[in-house]
Design a protein around this motif. Structure first.
Motif, PDB file in Angstrom:
ATOM      1  N   GLN A 297     -29.666 -20.793 -17.503  1.00 23.15           N
ATOM      2  CA  GLN A 297     -30.995 -21.164 -18.018  1.00 23.15           C
ATOM      3  C   GLN A 297     -32.027 -20.112 -17.634  1.00 23.15           C
ATOM      4  O   GLN A 297     -32.890 -19.742 -18.437  1.00 23.15           O
ATOM      5  N   PHE A 298     -31.927 -19.648 -16.410  1.00 20.24           N
ATOM      6  CA  PHE A 298     -32.877 -18.626 -15.950  1.00 20.24           C
ATOM      7  C   PHE A 298     -32.695 -17.349 -16.754  1.00 20.24           C
ATOM      8  O   PHE A 298     -33.687 -16.742 -17.203  1.00 20.24           O
ATOM      9  N   LYS A 299     -31.430 -16.943 -16.951  1.00 20.95           N
ATOM     10  CA  LYS A 299     -31.165 -15.722 -17.711  1.00 20.95           C
ATOM     11  C   LYS A 299     -31.614 -15.871 -19.156  1.00 20.95           C
ATOM     12  O   LYS A 299     -31.955 -14.889 -19.821  1.00 20.95           O
ATOM     13  N   GLY A 300     -31.595 -17.118 -19.645  1.00 24.93           N
ATOM     14  CA  GLY A 300     -32.012 -17.371 -21.027  1.00 24.93           C
ATOM     15  C   GLY A 300     -33.521 -17.410 -21.202  1.00 24.93           C
ATOM     16  O   GLY A 300     -34.001 -17.697 -22.302  1.00 24.93           O
ATOM     17  N   GLY A 301     -34.286 -17.202 -20.141  1.00 23.48           N
ATOM     18  CA  GLY A 301     -35.745 -17.120 -20.247  1.00 23.48           C
ATOM     19  C   GLY A 301     -36.505 -18.268 -19.596  1.00 23.48           C
ATOM     20  O   GLY A 301     -37.743 -18.249 -19.538  1.00 23.48           O
ATOM     21  N   LYS A 302     -35.793 -19.276 -19.107  1.00 23.91           N
ATOM     22  CA  LYS A 302     -36.460 -20.411 -18.458  1.00 23.91           C
ATOM     23  C   LYS A 302     -36.664 -20.090 -16.974  1.00 23.91           C
ATOM     24  O   LYS A 302     -35.958 -20.568 -16.096  1.00 23.91           O
ATOM     25  N   ARG A 303     -37.666 -19.267 -16.697  1.00 23.49           N
ATOM     26  CA  ARG A 303     -37.849 -18.751 -15.347  1.00 23.49           C
ATOM     27  C   ARG A 303     -38.328 -19.814 -14.357  1.00 23.49           C
ATOM     28  O   ARG A 303     -38.180 -19.656 -13.144  1.00 23.49           O
ATOM     29  N   THR A 304     -38.886 -20.915 -14.878  1.00 27.97           N
ATOM     30  CA  THR A 304     -39.351 -21.970 -13.965  1.00 27.97           C
ATOM     31  C   THR A 304     -38.198 -22.636 -13.226  1.00 27.97           C
ATOM     32  O   THR A 304     -38.421 -23.323 -12.219  1.00 27.97           O
ATOM     33  N   VAL A 305     -36.957 -22.412 -13.689  1.00 32.05           N
ATOM     34  CA  VAL A 305     -35.814 -23.029 -13.019  1.00 32.05           C
ATOM     35  C   VAL A 305     -35.598 -22.428 -11.632  1.00 32.05           C
ATOM     36  O   VAL A 305     -34.830 -22.956 -10.817  1.00 32.05           O
ATOM     37  N   SER A 306     -36.316 -21.332 -11.334  1.00 28.38           N
ATOM     38  CA  SER A 306     -36.203 -20.740  -9.992  1.00 28.38           C
ATOM     39  C   SER A 306     -36.624 -21.736  -8.910  1.00 28.38           C
ATOM     40  O   SER A 306     -36.132 -21.679  -7.773  1.00 28.38           O
ATOM     41  N   ALA A 307     -37.519 -22.670  -9.290  1.00 36.40           N
ATOM     42  CA  ALA A 307     -37.966 -23.678  -8.329  1.00 36.40           C
ATOM     43  C   ALA A 307     -36.794 -24.561  -7.885  1.00 36.40           C
ATOM     44  O   ALA A 307     -36.769 -25.050  -6.750  1.00 36.40           O
ATOM     45  N   PHE A 308     -35.823 -24.769  -8.778  1.00 38.81           N
ATOM     46  CA  PHE A 308     -34.640 -25.550  -8.423  1.00 38.81           C
ATOM     47  C   PHE A 308     -33.881 -24.877  -7.283  1.00 38.81           C
ATOM     48  O   PHE A 308     -33.482 -25.534  -6.300  1.00 38.81           O
ATOM     49  N   PHE A 309     -33.699 -23.569  -7.397  1.00 43.31           N
ATOM     50  CA  PHE A 309     -32.963 -22.837  -6.372  1.00 43.31           C
ATOM     51  C   PHE A 309     -33.729 -22.816  -5.046  1.00 43.31           C
ATOM     52  O   PHE A 309     -33.118 -22.923  -3.969  1.00 43.31           O
ATOM     53  N   VAL A 310     -35.046 -22.669  -5.136  1.00 43.73           N
ATOM     54  CA  VAL A 310     -35.859 -22.709  -3.913  1.00 43.73           C
ATOM     55  C   VAL A 310     -35.681 -24.044  -3.212  1.00 43.73           C
ATOM     56  O   VAL A 310     -35.509 -24.115  -1.982  1.00 43.73           O
TER      57      VAL A 310
END
Length: 502
Positions: free
Chosen positions: A463-476
């Motif tokens: 999802q992140f690679k596909g442009g949904k950069r807000t998913v970084s919050a999930f990893f945090v």
């Protein structure tokens, strides 16, 4: 808000309410206005009395100096002009809780006049404005006793008289009829109470009767106002016996709608006193005031004219604190606070003092404000305790702010530490020294945890690679969970994005 059924917005829009307030404020003196009896709430009935309170023959009043000083402070705080020479009068009326048969008050020469209070309001177009509400006068007087009505099993009702309150020093603050809505009434009273509390002249406790308000309400056609102005004011009703600002707002709103309904139905509004019934959400007629009461005022023969000269005024006003509006502007400017934070911190003088002292010691005043408003006050409310009894001292707040600002502890760790403070009744320094939470700032340790989380969540990586950069919050969040909240948030966010981009 309770309203009268059937009143349409179109009908309501034809009318303009006209509202004036009379606010009675008990002054926080040690003794009463004209004698040495204790001025305090409660006590066994009729124990804080003397021949002067009881109006016995030969008893003479002696004016309380501190009451005068408090009246001057209150007057200046609401922008009034002090009258250098004022006169006490006798207001003659018979009522069981006034044993003298008159009340010592001020009539045509009050101690102060012509003040103003600015309140937030809205113009005709609905735009927010600041509105000036005029103060006609502030005058000094004494309070009456209290009538206690009691029902018995035989259904007979008896009335008992407690004269402990009789002779308590009061200031009556009379507004101009400048208020137009129930919301403006609420804002005016809130602002007035805030100012009085800052000066320290009263505790303004409505439950104990330290602050009481009567609202004079009338309505008039807007077309009459445009043509005739104040000459066309309608017949007013006085709303009494309301014991909170919220209920006063509801009572005024109801009374506006009731009077419009009476006029629309072809009736005539009667000049009267009305009582607010909170359980039913409506006012009831108490007594007619069609005939103006003749109080037969005349100068009090046992008291000389009150002279508050320039030197005495200067001495009194040296004790004037910085008032809320001025403090808000200064805190916002001096510490870079938002208007909302500055307003919240200054609604209460004790809270403002606490913040200001802590801000002077801490590395970041903004961080102090944030912790005080979002963490400390929230826990105080939940525990139902006052700031003065907070387990977190001023030095504890400073330490918490400095540790958080410097990155030594995370916001999550701060919350956990503060929870322990309130649960155990311990100061912040004690809890911190005991628990010693540490943040993980080692880059390699954090990268190892990030790699594990990325490997375990390929869908989110896609999802992140596909442009949904807000998913970084999930990893945090996942890494923070794995580190038990000890990962340094700023460093973690930076490393997560860097890893995902790679």
């Amino acid at each position: 808000m309770p309203v009268v059924a059937g009143l349409s917005p179109e009908v309501r829009a034809k009318y303009m309410p006209v509202i004036g307030l009379e606010v009675h404020v008990q002054l926080l003196t040690k003794t009463k206005a004209f004698c040495g009896c204790k001025n305090e709430y409660g006590g066994e009935p009729n124990t804080h009395v003397c021949p002067t309170c009881l109006g016995l023959p030969g008893a003479l009043p002696v004016l309380n100096r501190q009451a005068v000083e408090f009246a001057v402070l209150a007057s200046k705080a609401i922008g009034c002009t002090i009258r250098e020479t004022s006169v006490f009068s006798r207001k003659n009326y018979f009522y069981p809780d006034s044993p003298k048969g008159y009340q010592i008050s001020q009539f045509d020469k009050p101690i102060a006049e012509h003040g103003v209070i600015h309140v937030p309001a809205f113009d005709e177009a609905g735009n927010p404005i600041t509105k000036a509400i005029g103060i006609t006068r502030l005058h000094m007087e004494e309070d009456a006793g209290k009538s206690l009505h009691d029902g018995f099993p035989d259904s007979a009702t008896r009335t008992y008289i407690d004269l402990n309150r009789c002779g308590t020093p009061l200031c009556e603050i009379v507004s101009e009829p400048d208020l137009r809505t129930a919301d403006e009434v609420f804002e005016y009273l809130t602002k007035l109470k805030e100012i009085l509390l800052y000066t320290g002249v009263s505790d303004c406790n409505m439950e104990e009767g330290s602050l009481r308000c009567d609202a004079n309400v009338s309505v008039m056609l807007k077309s009459d106002w445009e043509q005739h102005g104040a000459k066309a004011f309608g017949t007013k009703a006085e709303v009494k016996n309301v014991n909170s600002f919220r209920y006063i707002r509801a009572a005024v709103e109801y009374e506006i709608e009731r009077q419009i309904s009476v006029i629309e139905d072809g009736g005539r509004v009667v000049q009267e006193s009305r009582l607010w019934n909170n359980a039913e959400g409506r006012t009831y007629s108490m007594r007619s005031k069609e005939q103006a009461h003749d109080y037969r005022y005349f100068p009090e023969p046992d008291l000389p004219a009150l002279v508050v000269g320039a030197e005495w005024q200067k001495q009194i006003l040296s004790a004037m604190p910085e008032l809320p509006e001025a403090r808000r502007a200064r805190l916002a400017n001096e510490y870079g606070l938002s208007a909302q934070d500055a307003a919240t911190l200054t609604t209460d003088r004790e809270l403002g003092d606490f913040f200001q002292e802590a801000a002077g010691k801490a590395k970041s005043p903004k961080r102090v404000a944030s912790i005080l408003l979002s963490e400390i006050t929230m826990r105080l409310r939940a525990a139902e305790i006052e700031l003065a009894k907070s387990p977190v001292s001023l030095d504890g707040l400073v330490l918490a702010a400095d540790l958080t600002e410097g990155g030594a502890i995370s916001s999550k760790q701060l919350k956990q530490l503060l929870d322990s403070c309130f649960e155990e009744g311990r100061d912040f320094a004690y809890i911190y020294d005991r628990d010693k939470p540490q943040q993980i700032t080692d880059t390699s340790a954090l990268e190892a945890m990030i790699d594990e989380v990325i490997a375990a969540n390929p869908n989110q990586v896609a999802q992140f690679k596909g442009g949904k950069r807000t998913v970084s919050a999930f990893f945090v969040g996942q890494v923070m969970k794995a580190s038990k909240g000890q990962a340094n948030p700023a460093l973690l966010n930076e490393l997560v994005v860097k890893k995902l981009d790679a």
